[in-house]
Design a protein around this motif. Structure first.
Motif, PDB file in Angstrom:
ATOM      1  N   THR A  99       0.858  -1.175   0.000  1.00 50.37           N
ATOM      2  CA  THR A  99       0.000   0.000   0.000  1.00 50.37           C
ATOM      3  C   THR A  99       0.894   1.225   0.000  1.00 50.37           C
ATOM      4  O   THR A  99       1.307   1.724   1.057  1.00 50.37           O
ATOM      5  N   ALA A 204     -12.675  -3.898  -4.806  1.00 43.65           N
ATOM      6  CA  ALA A 204     -12.276  -3.484  -3.457  1.00 43.65           C
ATOM      7  C   ALA A 204     -11.759  -4.725  -2.734  1.00 43.65           C
ATOM      8  O   ALA A 204     -12.115  -5.851  -3.088  1.00 43.65           O
ATOM      9  N   HIS A 228      -5.564  -4.035  -2.368  1.00 44.40           N
ATOM     10  CA  HIS A 228      -5.771  -3.029  -3.406  1.00 44.40           C
ATOM     11  C   HIS A 228      -4.786  -3.214  -4.561  1.00 44.40           C
ATOM     12  O   HIS A 228      -5.100  -2.871  -5.705  1.00 44.40           O
ATOM     13  N   CYS A 231      -6.411  -5.415  -6.842  1.00 43.06           N
ATOM     14  CA  CYS A 231      -7.390  -4.666  -7.630  1.00 43.06           C
ATOM     15  C   CYS A 231      -6.700  -3.921  -8.775  1.00 43.06           C
ATOM     16  O   CYS A 231      -7.232  -3.840  -9.891  1.00 43.06           O
ATOM     17  N   ILE A 243     -11.813   1.059  -9.258  1.00 40.59           N
ATOM     18  CA  ILE A 243     -11.399   0.594  -7.932  1.00 40.59           C
ATOM     19  C   ILE A 243     -11.941   1.585  -6.916  1.00 40.59           C
ATOM     20  O   ILE A 243     -11.927   2.799  -7.150  1.00 40.59           O
ATOM     21  N   GLY A 245     -11.751   2.721  -2.686  1.00 39.20           N
ATOM     22  CA  GLY A 245     -10.979   2.571  -1.458  1.00 39.20           C
ATOM     23  C   GLY A 245     -10.721   3.923  -0.833  1.00 39.20           C
ATOM     24  O   GLY A 245     -11.185   4.967  -1.327  1.00 39.20           O
TER      25      GLY A 245
END
Length: 327
Positions: A99, A204, A228, A231, A243, A245
């Motif tokens: 992330t 998601a 993610h 994704c 997407i 988030g």
């Protein structure tokens, strides 16, 4: 699809897959042997996790956490959770490794870094006098609560939204960042909100508040992934159209894919907290004292400016702590 766009997709997928491969191992701020960590139920000084149906804390206000100790809030008394962590020699934390901006593996140094990691480094510094006494265990969004329940980590820092449902299973620190859910679409898309995506496939992570909210939009086709980054791979392969988030997470995805953009206003509030077992309210109080110090001495603003300012703009005022919860 044009040749440049196809080339971009191939390169983008490779970048995203690099992040997924990072999930196969675990990173650490120091170098530690893979020592099994006893679960709370095996430790004589630790009470078992409360039963969600009978003894979980009440949740009139999900942001309310346990107040730091009134006297010497950063002390580590004998027999406390903090003392046991110090005796072990490291804090064990569940984090993301893919992330970007929050918790991602730096491909040059191999270290996991980001805003969430800065919160953990402050806790490590308070406990050990150094930010590097942390063993970082890479987990998915769906593993955040199970990792705390089985005692394999002491703390979770992984874009973990505080809410009442989760308080039934785990405890949270005070809020350390307020994110908001948005949507990411291709650069040429005319969509400006989730309402423009009826009949479209939107990705998601499974077991996330983003997926919970996604399922409330009529006509949108929810597609789940472990992370993610997963994704992003589907998005770049053309298997999903958008997407959704937290804005923090989507900003990291856009940094990896110049053919994507985030559109519209936030349609949820996502208060991030550090997750901790309900069996360890003393550790929650200690972490809250660390976060209070970060808000007042400039550490929080420095971490924000390092990781989030370029993507999200000037630092806001840190979220004010809310106390009053009783074990």
């Amino acid at each position: 699809m044009s040749a440049p766009r196809a080339t971009h997709h191939r390169l983008g997928v490779l970048l995203a897959l690099t992040g997924l491969l990072a999930l196969a191992g675990c990173g650490s701020a120091g170098v530690y042997a893979d020592t099994p960590v006893p679960s709370p139920s095996r430790t004589a000084t630790t009470a078992p996790s409360p039963s969600p149906s009978t003894s979980a804390p009440a949740c009139a206000n999900p942001l309310a956490s346990y107040a730091p100790a009134a006297t010497d809030p950063l002390a580590t008394p004998a027999g406390s959770t903090m003392a046991r962590i110090k005796a072990r020699g490291r804090l064990i934390a569940g984090v993301s490794a893919d992330t970007l901006l929050l918790g991602a593996r730096n491909p040059v140094s191999g270290r996991i870094e980001g805003f969430d990691i800065s919160m953990l480094q402050a806790v490590s510094t308070a406990l050990f006098g150094s930010p590097d006494h942390i063993e970082l265990k890479v987990i998915t969004a769906g593993q955040r609560i199970p990792s705390l329940l089985d005692g394999s980590v002491d703390i979770v820092a992984r874009a973990f939204t505080i809410n009442c449902d989760r308080w039934q299973k785990v405890a949270f620190s005070t809020e350390y960042y307020r994110a908001g859910q948005k949507v990411l679409v291709p650069l040429g898309s005319t969509a400006r909100s989730m309402g423009d995506l009826k009949g479209k496939r939107v990705c998601a992570p499974n077991s996330s508040t983003s997926m919970d909210k996604l399922r409330t939009f009529a006509g949108v086709i929810p597609v789940g992934s472990d992370t993610h980054t997963g994704c992003l791979v589907l998005f770049q392969q053309g298997k999903v159209d958008a997407i959704t988030g937290d804005d923090t997470v989507l900003a990291g995805l856009v940094a990896q894919d110049p053919y994507a953009r985030v559109v519209g206003s936030a349609f949820t509030a996502e208060p991030y907290g550090l997750g901790i077992s309900q069996a360890h309210p003393d550790l929650v109080r200690y972490v809250n004292a660390v976060l209070e110090k970060m808000r007042t001495d400039g550490q929080w603003a420095a971490a924000y400016n390092t990781w989030l300012r370029a993507a999200l703009g000037p630092a806001p005022t840190p979220p004010a702590p809310v106390y009053g919860r009783q074990p």
